[in-house]
Design a protein around this motif. Sequence first.
Motif, PDB file in Angstrom:
ATOM      1  N   ILE A 222       0.837  -1.203   0.000  1.00  0.00           N
ATOM      2  CA  ILE A 222       0.000   0.000   0.000  1.00  0.00           C
ATOM      3  C   ILE A 222       0.869   1.248   0.000  1.00  0.00           C
ATOM      4  N   ASN A 223       1.891   1.242   0.828  1.00  0.00           N
ATOM      5  CA  ASN A 223       2.791   2.389   0.935  1.00  0.00           C
ATOM      6  C   ASN A 223       3.464   2.671  -0.407  1.00  0.00           C
ATOM      7  N   ALA A 224       3.921   1.599  -1.081  1.00  0.00           N
ATOM      8  CA  ALA A 224       4.563   1.781  -2.383  1.00  0.00           C
ATOM      9  C   ALA A 224       3.583   2.348  -3.403  1.00  0.00           C
ATOM     10  N   ALA A 225       2.344   1.882  -3.363  1.00  0.00           N
ATOM     11  CA  ALA A 225       1.353   2.343  -4.339  1.00  0.00           C
ATOM     12  C   ALA A 225       0.990   3.803  -4.131  1.00  0.00           C
ATOM     13  N   ILE A 226       0.840   4.226  -2.872  1.00  0.00           N
ATOM     14  CA  ILE A 226       0.408   5.608  -2.660  1.00  0.00           C
ATOM     15  C   ILE A 226       1.555   6.603  -2.804  1.00  0.00           C
ATOM     16  N   ARG A 227       2.777   6.159  -2.638  1.00  0.00           N
ATOM     17  CA  ARG A 227       3.897   7.078  -2.819  1.00  0.00           C
ATOM     18  C   ARG A 227       4.348   7.171  -4.265  1.00  0.00           C
ATOM     19  N   GLU A 228       3.973   6.191  -5.071  1.00  0.00           N
ATOM     20  CA  GLU A 228       4.467   6.129  -6.446  1.00  0.00           C
ATOM     21  C   GLU A 228       4.059   7.360  -7.259  1.00  0.00           C
ATOM     22  N   ASN A 229       2.813   7.695  -7.215  1.00  0.00           N
ATOM     23  CA  ASN A 229       2.329   8.837  -8.000  1.00  0.00           C
ATOM     24  C   ASN A 229       2.145  10.094  -7.158  1.00  0.00           C
ATOM     25  N   GLY A 230       2.689  10.096  -5.961  1.00  0.00           N
ATOM     26  CA  GLY A 230       2.508  11.250  -5.104  1.00  0.00           C
ATOM     27  C   GLY A 230       1.070  11.404  -4.641  1.00  0.00           C
ATOM     28  N   ILE A 231       0.383  10.279  -4.509  1.00  0.00           N
ATOM     29  CA  ILE A 231      -1.015  10.317  -4.103  1.00  0.00           C
ATOM     30  C   ILE A 231      -1.121  10.875  -2.691  1.00  0.00           C
ATOM     31  N   TYR A 232      -0.377  10.293  -1.797  1.00  0.00           N
ATOM     32  CA  TYR A 232      -0.323  10.723  -0.404  1.00  0.00           C
ATOM     33  C   TYR A 232       1.136  10.825  -0.027  1.00  0.00           C
ATOM     34  N   TYR A 233       1.410  11.600   1.002  1.00  0.00           N
ATOM     35  CA  TYR A 233       2.796  11.738   1.431  1.00  0.00           C
ATOM     36  C   TYR A 233       3.297  10.462   2.098  1.00  0.00           C
ATOM     37  N   ASN A 234       2.468   9.860   2.952  1.00  0.00           N
ATOM     38  CA  ASN A 234       2.881   8.614   3.568  1.00  0.00           C
ATOM     39  C   ASN A 234       1.688   7.727   3.897  1.00  0.00           C
TER      40      ASN A 234
ATOM     41  N   ILE B 107      -4.072   5.855   5.851  1.00  0.00           N
ATOM     42  CA  ILE B 107      -4.861   4.917   6.653  1.00  0.00           C
ATOM     43  C   ILE B 107      -5.688   5.680   7.698  1.00  0.00           C
ATOM     44  N   HIS B 108      -5.093   6.699   8.287  1.00  0.00           N
ATOM     45  CA  HIS B 108      -5.813   7.497   9.275  1.00  0.00           C
ATOM     46  C   HIS B 108      -7.042   8.155   8.644  1.00  0.00           C
ATOM     47  N   ASP B 109      -6.864   8.719   7.460  1.00  0.00           N
ATOM     48  CA  ASP B 109      -7.989   9.354   6.785  1.00  0.00           C
ATOM     49  C   ASP B 109      -9.052   8.329   6.366  1.00  0.00           C
ATOM     50  N   LEU B 110      -8.607   7.147   5.979  1.00  0.00           N
ATOM     51  CA  LEU B 110      -9.577   6.089   5.653  1.00  0.00           C
ATOM     52  C   LEU B 110     -10.413   5.716   6.868  1.00  0.00           C
ATOM     53  N   HIS B 111      -9.766   5.608   8.022  1.00  0.00           N
ATOM     54  CA  HIS B 111     -10.481   5.249   9.240  1.00  0.00           C
ATOM     55  C   HIS B 111     -11.422   6.373   9.682  1.00  0.00           C
ATOM     56  N   LYS B 112     -11.003   7.611   9.510  1.00  0.00           N
ATOM     57  CA  LYS B 112     -11.890   8.723   9.862  1.00  0.00           C
ATOM     58  C   LYS B 112     -13.129   8.731   8.986  1.00  0.00           C
ATOM     59  N   ARG B 113     -12.959   8.323   7.759  1.00  0.00           N
ATOM     60  CA  ARG B 113     -14.094   8.268   6.833  1.00  0.00           C
ATOM     61  C   ARG B 113     -14.953   7.026   7.072  1.00  0.00           C
ATOM     62  N   GLN B 114     -14.495   6.135   7.925  1.00  0.00           N
ATOM     63  CA  GLN B 114     -15.164   4.875   8.256  1.00  0.00           C
ATOM     64  C   GLN B 114     -15.312   3.999   7.014  1.00  0.00           C
ATOM     65  N   SER B 115     -14.224   3.893   6.288  1.00  0.00           N
ATOM     66  CA  SER B 115     -14.201   3.054   5.099  1.00  0.00           C
ATOM     67  C   SER B 115     -14.121   1.585   5.497  1.00  0.00           C
ATOM     68  N   LEU B 116     -14.729   0.727   4.706  1.00  0.00           N
ATOM     69  CA  LEU B 116     -14.736  -0.704   4.996  1.00  0.00           C
ATOM     70  C   LEU B 116     -13.583  -1.441   4.324  1.00  0.00           C
ATOM     71  N   LEU B 117     -12.713  -0.722   3.644  1.00  0.00           N
ATOM     72  CA  LEU B 117     -11.574  -1.363   2.991  1.00  0.00           C
ATOM     73  C   LEU B 117     -10.485  -1.646   4.024  1.00  0.00           C
TER      74      LEU B 117
END
Length: 126
Positions: free
Chosen positions: A66-78, A83-93
């Motif tokens: 996951i870390n490699a995928a999100i850093r590859e295109n500059g999607i997220y910084y880390n 993951i924190h934002d996903l949990h705040k959104r209450q995502s089921l992934l």
Amino acid sequence: MTRVRRGYIARKRKRKIIRLFVSTFWGAHSKLTRTIAQQKIRALVSAHRDRGRQKRDFRRLWITRINAAIRENGIYYNYSTFIHDLHKRQSLLNRKILAQLAIIDRNFVYMISNEVRDWKESPKMI
């Protein structure tokens, strides 16, 4: 009372029961009864320990993917903020699903991150 020597049948039964478990072991570990018993105990201990270990190892692998995928295109910084934002959104992934998506289709992870980022930046309606 005189000493009675046990017959071969009892030994044969004991070996048969023990050898079913260790037929693939190497050398004396598959031939000698006492060594077979020790190896059987050792194998069961290793299996018990490594069942917990396997869960840890897979979680580490998923996090790395996951870390490699999100850093590859500059999607997220880390990884941790994503993951924190996903949990705040209450995502089921969960991590396993995200890691599989990162392997199969990186664009899908990019779309998920955009949704999370847009939700994060939008004002909260309560």
